[in-house]
Write an enzyme that holds these catalytic residues in place. Structure first.
Site, PDB file in Angstrom:
ATOM      1  N   GLU A 266       0.831  -1.206   0.000  1.00  0.00           N
ATOM      2  CA  GLU A 266       0.000   0.000   0.000  1.00  0.00           C
ATOM      3  C   GLU A 266       0.868   1.260   0.000  1.00  0.00           C
ATOM      4  O   GLU A 266       0.583   2.219  -0.732  1.00  0.00           O
ATOM      5  CB  GLU A 266      -0.927   0.014   1.221  1.00  0.00           C
ATOM      6  CG  GLU A 266      -1.923  -1.134   1.246  1.00  0.00           C
ATOM      7  CD  GLU A 266      -1.422  -2.334   2.018  1.00  0.00           C
ATOM      8  OE1 GLU A 266      -2.246  -3.001   2.656  1.00  0.00           O
ATOM      9  OE2 GLU A 266      -0.194  -2.606   1.984  1.00  0.00           O
TER      10      GLU A 266
ATOM     11  N   CYS B 220      -2.544  -3.614   7.111  1.00  0.00           N
ATOM     12  CA  CYS B 220      -2.157  -3.829   8.502  1.00  0.00           C
ATOM     13  C   CYS B 220      -2.596  -2.654   9.375  1.00  0.00           C
ATOM     14  O   CYS B 220      -2.749  -1.530   8.914  1.00  0.00           O
ATOM     15  CB  CYS B 220      -0.661  -4.060   8.610  1.00  0.00           C
ATOM     16  SG  CYS B 220       0.363  -2.665   8.113  1.00  0.00           S
TER      17      CYS B 220
ATOM     18  N   ALA C 269      10.386 -37.269  -7.551  1.00  0.00           N
ATOM     19  CA  ALA C 269      10.679 -37.618  -8.942  1.00  0.00           C
ATOM     20  C   ALA C 269      10.825 -39.133  -9.008  1.00  0.00           C
ATOM     21  O   ALA C 269      11.695 -39.703  -8.355  1.00  0.00           O
ATOM     22  CB  ALA C 269      11.955 -36.932  -9.408  1.00  0.00           C
TER      23      ALA C 269
ATOM     24  N   ARG D 184      12.235 -24.241  -5.936  1.00  0.00           N
ATOM     25  CA  ARG D 184      13.250 -23.969  -4.911  1.00  0.00           C
ATOM     26  C   ARG D 184      13.380 -22.477  -4.631  1.00  0.00           C
ATOM     27  O   ARG D 184      13.524 -22.054  -3.483  1.00  0.00           O
ATOM     28  CB  ARG D 184      14.615 -24.502  -5.361  1.00  0.00           C
ATOM     29  CG  ARG D 184      14.786 -25.985  -5.259  1.00  0.00           C
ATOM     30  CD  ARG D 184      16.172 -26.389  -5.748  1.00  0.00           C
ATOM     31  NE  ARG D 184      16.318 -27.825  -5.859  1.00  0.00           N
ATOM     32  CZ  ARG D 184      17.325 -28.425  -6.470  1.00  0.00           C
ATOM     33  NH1 ARG D 184      18.278 -27.698  -7.053  1.00  0.00           N
ATOM     34  NH2 ARG D 184      17.389 -29.736  -6.520  1.00  0.00           N
TER      35      ARG D 184
ATOM     36  N   ASP E 203      23.595 -38.883  -3.756  1.00  0.00           N
ATOM     37  CA  ASP E 203      23.377 -37.982  -4.888  1.00  0.00           C
ATOM     38  C   ASP E 203      24.352 -36.809  -4.891  1.00  0.00           C
ATOM     39  O   ASP E 203      24.621 -36.220  -5.934  1.00  0.00           O
ATOM     40  CB  ASP E 203      21.949 -37.417  -4.862  1.00  0.00           C
ATOM     41  CG  ASP E 203      20.928 -38.425  -5.350  1.00  0.00           C
ATOM     42  OD1 ASP E 203      21.342 -39.533  -5.745  1.00  0.00           O
ATOM     43  OD2 ASP E 203      19.729 -38.109  -5.325  1.00  0.00           O
TER      44      ASP E 203
ATOM     45  N   ARG F  93      19.705 -22.879 -10.313  1.00  0.00           N
ATOM     46  CA  ARG F  93      20.615 -22.651 -11.434  1.00  0.00           C
ATOM     47  C   ARG F  93      19.880 -22.492 -12.764  1.00  0.00           C
ATOM     48  O   ARG F  93      20.316 -21.736 -13.624  1.00  0.00           O
ATOM     49  CB  ARG F  93      21.615 -23.816 -11.558  1.00  0.00           C
ATOM     50  CG  ARG F  93      22.419 -24.075 -10.304  1.00  0.00           C
ATOM     51  CD  ARG F  93      23.401 -25.227 -10.466  1.00  0.00           C
ATOM     52  NE  ARG F  93      22.761 -26.492 -10.821  1.00  0.00           N
ATOM     53  CZ  ARG F  93      22.166 -27.294  -9.947  1.00  0.00           C
ATOM     54  NH1 ARG F  93      22.113 -26.970  -8.679  1.00  0.00           N
ATOM     55  NH2 ARG F  93      21.624 -28.432 -10.349  1.00  0.00           N
TER      56      ARG F  93
ATOM     57  N   GLU G 184      12.907 -32.765  -0.627  1.00  0.00           N
ATOM     58  CA  GLU G 184      13.346 -33.360  -1.898  1.00  0.00           C
ATOM     59  C   GLU G 184      13.930 -34.759  -1.744  1.00  0.00           C
ATOM     60  O   GLU G 184      14.680 -35.210  -2.596  1.00  0.00           O
ATOM     61  CB  GLU G 184      14.357 -32.430  -2.583  1.00  0.00           C
ATOM     62  CG  GLU G 184      13.742 -31.136  -3.089  1.00  0.00           C
ATOM     63  CD  GLU G 184      14.527 -30.524  -4.238  1.00  0.00           C
ATOM     64  OE1 GLU G 184      15.072 -31.278  -5.064  1.00  0.00           O
ATOM     65  OE2 GLU G 184      14.594 -29.280  -4.297  1.00  0.00           O
TER      66      GLU G 184
END
Length: 375
Positions: free
Chosen positions: A53, A79, A158, A188, A204, A211, A293
């Site tokens: 605002e 607010c 996945a 993300r 992993d 990215r 994840e």
């Protein structure tokens, strides 16, 4: 769509420019109209800075307009309290606006209708509930944060078409294709934290950074109950290593020096970390959203504890056969006890299929005292 709904939709789209920068505050957009013409626009750009605002009023004034008799559209109730900024309801009263159109009432206990009441007491007409469903979905992170004192939790999975997230040796890169990964990177950038389990980190060795799209890299949190992860993982050595936290059990004394400054200790039960305590600790850190994840053990614990809010399932057209199932540590003895989800939508990414579900029957406990964060 009515004229008012159309303008509120534009407020929602405007608010999205603040994604990833305002947490744990809400996403808010504001548009000011006078004589049928838009004279000012603003959105909440960054936590601690001016609200939507105030930015819209400043924009109108910079354009040479007087706000007297104007109409203000905002997706969240203005607010009424002084936090990091002055009350927006007071600002609109001083500018002598004619009417305020509000998407939804602010659930934060220090506001929660007080802003609307203050405007009406000053003689300003207020209409509420404009595109309320859309406005609530926009700020689902904020709503849960202030009402339940827990972060919003999304499971991102996945998997192959036969429900496997990894081979038996834990290898999983890459089950899904590049288009799916771009979507995940966008996700993300919108969440405060990405959370993974120990095996996902170890096998992993993910970066968990943003990215493929432009956006902020979230805090990266890995569960390592016994503090045994190797020090050479990307999470501990890359340029974002200061954004990496490790969750361990409260009984653990020694931790690897590489991440000793960013330790979060939580309660343990049956040799597992208590999921609710993890979320409570993250809430105390002003984390309003968590993207989980992997892996199977962590997914299963969130389902067992019923502490997740929604789920993105990416399905690749691959058959793995023997491998690790996404909920391999979750077991029921009666089909009546199966966890039911609400289907929301699906879309395709080249060869992959994305299905989005909500956990609409989650037992929402809610309460606690007023949270400490100030808007």
């Amino acid at each position: 769509m009515t004229k008012d709904e159309n303008i509120m939709h534009k407020c929602i789209q405007l608010s999205l420019k603040g994604k990833g920068n305002v947490s744990p505050n809400p996403l808010v957009g504001c548009i000011i109209v006078k004589d049928g013409k838009i004279i000012g626009k603003g959105f909440h750009k960054k936590f601690g800075e001016e609200h939507a605002e105030a930015n819209a009023v400043a924009d109108a004034k910079n354009n040479g307009f007087d706000l007297t008799g104007s109409d203000v559209y905002v997706n969240l109730e203005p607010c009424s309290h002084t936090g990091k900024t002055l009350p927006c309801s007071d600002l609109l009263i001083r500018e002598k606006v004619r009417k305020v159109y509000v998407g939804m009432k602010d659930p934060f206990e220090k506001v929660n209708g007080r802003g609307i009441k203050k405007l009406r007491n000053a003689g300003i007409d207020v209409e509420t509930g404009i595109l309320e469903t859309e406005c609530r979905d926009l700020n689902k992170f904020f709503i849960k944060f202030v009402k339940e004192h827990l972060p919003y939790v999304t499971l991102k999975i996945a998997q192959s078409i036969d429900g496997k997230i990894a081979l038996n040796n834990y290898k999983s890169q890459w089950i899904t294709g590049k288009e799916s990964r771009i979507f995940v990177h966008q996700l993300r950038s919108e969440y405060d934290v990405v959370l993974i389990g120990k095996n996902t980190a170890k096998y992993d060795n993910p970066s968990l950074t943003v990215r493929e799209v432009h956006g902020r890299t979230p805090y990266r949190i890995v569960i390592d109950r016994d503090s045994t992860l190797p020090e050479n993982l990307k999470l501990f050595t890359d340029s974002d290593k200061e954004k990496t936290f490790v969750i361990t059990g409260t009984s653990k004394k020694a931790v690897t020096e590489i991440y000793s400054r960013n330790i979060i200790k939580v309660k343990e039960k049956d040799q597992k970390l208590v999921i609710r305590d993890i979320l409570k600790k993250l809430y105390a850190m002003n984390v309003s959203s968590v993207l989980v994840e992997g892996g199977a053990n962590l997914y299963s614990q969130f389902v067992k504890s019923d502490l997740f809010d929604d789920m993105y399932v990416f399905i690749a057209p691959k058959i793995i056969g023997k491998g690790i199932s996404c909920f391999s540590d979750y077991e029921i003895t009666k089909l009546n006890n199966a966890k039911n989800l609400k289907y929301i939508y699906s879309k395709s990414f080249n060869k992959d299929l994305l299905i989005y579900y909500k956990n609409v029957h989650r037992n929402r406990t809610g309460s606690g005292k007023d949270h400490k964060q100030e808007s």
